[in-house]
Write an enzyme that holds these catalytic residues in place. Structure first.
Site, PDB file in Angstrom:
ATOM      1  N   HIS A  16       0.836  -1.201   0.000  1.00 58.61           N
ATOM      2  CA  HIS A  16       0.000   0.000   0.000  1.00 58.61           C
ATOM      3  C   HIS A  16       0.868   1.247   0.000  1.00 58.61           C
ATOM      4  O   HIS A  16       2.045   1.211   0.333  1.00 58.61           O
ATOM      5  CB  HIS A  16      -0.951   0.007   1.202  1.00 58.61           C
ATOM      6  CG  HIS A  16      -0.335   0.523   2.461  1.00 58.61           C
ATOM      7  ND1 HIS A  16       0.595  -0.195   3.185  1.00 58.61           N
ATOM      8  CD2 HIS A  16      -0.500   1.702   3.105  1.00 58.61           C
ATOM      9  CE1 HIS A  16       0.961   0.519   4.241  1.00 58.61           C
ATOM     10  NE2 HIS A  16       0.328   1.673   4.221  1.00 58.61           N
TER      11      HIS A  16
ATOM     12  N   ALA B 197      21.574  -5.298  -2.598  1.00 62.47           N
ATOM     13  CA  ALA B 197      21.295  -4.553  -1.370  1.00 62.47           C
ATOM     14  C   ALA B 197      20.933  -3.104  -1.693  1.00 62.47           C
ATOM     15  O   ALA B 197      21.539  -2.472  -2.559  1.00 62.47           O
ATOM     16  CB  ALA B 197      22.518  -4.596  -0.456  1.00 62.47           C
TER      17      ALA B 197
END
Length: 190
Positions: free
Chosen positions: A76, A120
């Site tokens: 969301h 990363a």
């Protein structure tokens, strides 16, 4: 008075637990908590220091052989909630044989294909195709997954390989590995 009774209740429970008269309630693992919130998780899943959207976990699907390392998965976006009264939501699908490196953020409405390594710190804001290694923000494709794995296997032939898990290494073994890794420019460990 309520505080006193709460204290007495906690004290009696502690005594009952210590005497074995009552069993402590089992704490759910992170994976069990995510599944309880509707996250679909495949087989051979590992997550370390990671978070999956608390309220919208049911929009997240994770395939088999997936590792999350310090990853955040969001389904969301509440950036416009105060203005329009609603959060934007979007499903997240992560395929099979995927590694998400430390600090990755996966945004809503994204599909990550099969055989993918995400470096990363990468922010995944758009779909990632199958069989690639990606890094950066926005991400860029470095190579195919297959080429990357082949290169690492080839490097294992010339660099040191360590077969003792980190929890079983003595200080002496750690010091030796550190010295060798620094001298060789890397190595491989369990």
């Amino acid at each position: 008075m309520v505080i006193f009774f709460d204290f007495v209740k906690r004290l009696l429970l502690a005594i009952a637990y210590s005497l074995g008269l009552k069993k402590r309630p089992r704490t759910l693992t992170k994976e069990e908590q995510w599944r309880a919130r509707g996250v679909v998780i495949g087989k051979n899943f590992h997550a370390y220091d990671s978070a999956i959207d608390y309220c919208f976990g049911f929009l997240v699907t994770i395939g088999d052989n997936v590792t999350l390392s310090g990853t955040t998965i969001l389904a969301h976006d509440a950036s416009a909630k105060k203005a329009i009264g609603y959060s934007k939501v979007g499903a997240v699908k992560i395929g099979d044989n995927v590694f998400l490196g430390y600090g990755c953020i996966v945004l809503p409405n994204v599909t990550i294909g099969n055989k993918v390594i995400v470096g990363a710190g990468t922010v995944v804001s758009k779909d990632i195709p199958d069989n690639v290694v990606v890094v950066g923000n926005p991400y860029r494709i470095l190579s195919t997954y297959d080429d990357y794995i082949a290169k690492q296997k080839q490097r294992m032939e010339t660099l040191p390989v360590y077969n003792i898990s980190f929890e079983d290494k003595t200080r002496e073994l750690q010091a030796k590995e550190k010295e060798e890794v620094q001298a060789c420019g890397g190595g491989f460990d369990l």
